[in-house]
Design an enzyme around this catalytic site. Structure first.
Site, PDB file in Angstrom:
ATOM      1  N   ASP A   1      10.607 -13.447 -76.694  1.00 43.61           N
ATOM      2  CA  ASP A   1      11.340 -14.279 -77.647  1.00 43.61           C
ATOM      3  C   ASP A   1      12.468 -13.441 -78.256  1.00 43.61           C
ATOM      4  OD1 ASP A   1      11.752 -16.633 -79.297  1.00 43.61           O
ATOM      5  OD2 ASP A   1      10.851 -15.483 -80.934  1.00 43.61           O
TER       6      ASP A   1
ATOM      7  N   ASP B   1      14.781 -14.395 -81.705  1.00 40.98           N
ATOM      8  CA  ASP B   1      14.914 -14.342 -83.160  1.00 40.98           C
ATOM      9  C   ASP B   1      13.572 -13.993 -83.792  1.00 40.98           C
ATOM     10  OD1 ASP B   1      16.131 -14.428 -85.582  1.00 40.98           O
ATOM     11  OD2 ASP B   1      16.486 -16.575 -85.624  1.00 40.98           O
TER      12      ASP B   1
ATOM     13  N   ASP C   1       7.101 -14.194 -82.170  1.00 39.84           N
ATOM     14  CA  ASP C   1       6.713 -14.084 -83.579  1.00 39.84           C
ATOM     15  C   ASP C   1       6.217 -15.398 -84.168  1.00 39.84           C
ATOM     16  OD1 ASP C   1       9.452 -15.128 -83.486  1.00 39.84           O
ATOM     17  OD2 ASP C   1       9.426 -14.925 -85.670  1.00 39.84           O
TER      18      ASP C   1
END
Length: 349
Positions: A17, A19, A222
């Site tokens: 991922d 961001d 996240d």
């Protein structure tokens, strides 16, 4: 139990991922770029999977590379690409598709041999449209959604890049593609096929790009509800990194089950100390955590903060799965939240 090998030694590919993992807005996440360079140097493939369908892969890769991480346009797998791949498998080559979104949607359709048609095209072009691919686009107007609704009311195939309800911006949360899907769905009384995280198609496209087997691929992210749940839906292991928005209290309150919990991407290059049960306690490294009913008691010793968090989460999740009250357990998890914030102050968004 800690192993003699680094965590990444068990994998041939990483679906990463962006961001909250590699960057936060315009800023690099500490240690992330160096860790990714080291992972690639070991011969492990890395692709970056993003639900952001508005940006073209070259633009995303340029941002990642500018931070020092290894990235080319071919290393970026977007939800727009996953949507275009879905439609390419269903339509004849050269079929016209309404591109409801930004440049990322247009480029993705062109790359698979489909013809993107923008919402303000003339009527002859719109009459040729055989499907709709919907992704986020800041330039979209009310009339564009009216055009899409008119076409979709005839029963055309409808694929959406992702259904994230919100989009994080520096000032807070803005409506995301999911909010605009709801806008159309309310009028049409139908919903699209969604291909982005947490749905499996984006991960399957990433596996194809990597050329790795699912059992030898690790998804890193996240956000629990997209990255971690999506990895589980695709049948691949997941590493939840604590550099983003979601906290231990979010894990305890939900149903996600990450395979690993990492302080940052740098932990990929270390042996993984997994929490273990020890009578009435959980241990990880030198950390010891005890549950007293629904209350959490931490004995950190000289353990790293992430090891305390792993032990604490193991204790809380065992209690949760045994019928513990989630509200009380979340209170205990907030102690782990505070531990992380004290160890590594971070941007909230």
């Amino acid at each position: 139990m800690a192993t003699d090998e680094t965590l990444i030694a068990g994998y041939d590919g990483v679906v990463c991922d962006l961001d909250g993992v590699v960057y936060r807005g315009a800023d690099a996440v500490p240690e992330a770029a160096d860790a990714l360079q080291a992972v690639v140097a070991r011969g492990v493939g890395v692709v970056y999977a993003t639900n952001n369908a508005s940006r073209v892969p070259a633009e995303v890769a340029e941002q990642v590379a500018a931070l020092g991480a290894p990235a080319t346009a071919g290393d970026v797998v977007s939800s727009a690409q996953a949507g275009a791949a879905r439609l390419a498998a269903e339509l004849q080559p050269g079929s016209a598709v309404l591109a409801l979104g930004g440049d990322g949607v247009v480029e993705a359709l062109e790359a698979v041999g489909l013809q993107p048609v923008v919402p303000d095209a003339d009527q002859r072009e719109l009459d040729r449209v055989a499907a709709v691919l919907q992704g986020y686009g800041k330039q979209l107007r009310v009339r564009d959604f009216e055009t899409a609704a008119r076409l979709l009311s005839t029963g055309l195939p409808w694929v959406a890049s992702n259904d994230d309800a919100t989009l994080p911006l520096p000032w807070g949360q803005s409506p995301g593609n999911g909010a605009y899907i709801d806008l159309l769905a309310g009028a049409l009384r139908r919903r699209p096929d969604v291909v982005g995280k947490p749905h499996p198609p984006l991960y399957r496209l990433a596996l194809d790009r990597l050329g790795t087997k699912s059992a030898r691929t690790l998804a890193v992210g996240d956000r629990l509800s997209t990255d971690i749940d999506g990895a589980a839906a695709a049948g691949i292991d997941s590493a939840w990194v604590l550099t983003g928005v979601d906290r231990p209290s979010d894990l305890v309150a939900g149903e996600a089950s990450p395979t690993y919990v990492l302080g940052s991407l740098a932990d990929l290059l270390l042996p993984y100390a997994a929490p273990t049960r020890d009578a009435d306690a959980w241990r990880c490294g030198s950390a010891r955590v005890v549950m007293d009913g629904d209350d959490l008691h931490l004995e950190p010793g000289d353990a790293a903060a992430v090891e305390v968090v792993r032990a604490g989460l193991a204790a809380l999740l065992a209690r949760r799965d045994g019928g513990g009250a989630r509200d009380r357990l979340r209170d205990g998890a907030e102690e782990l939240d505070r531990l992380l914030e004290a160890d590594t102050p971070r941007d909230p968004g």
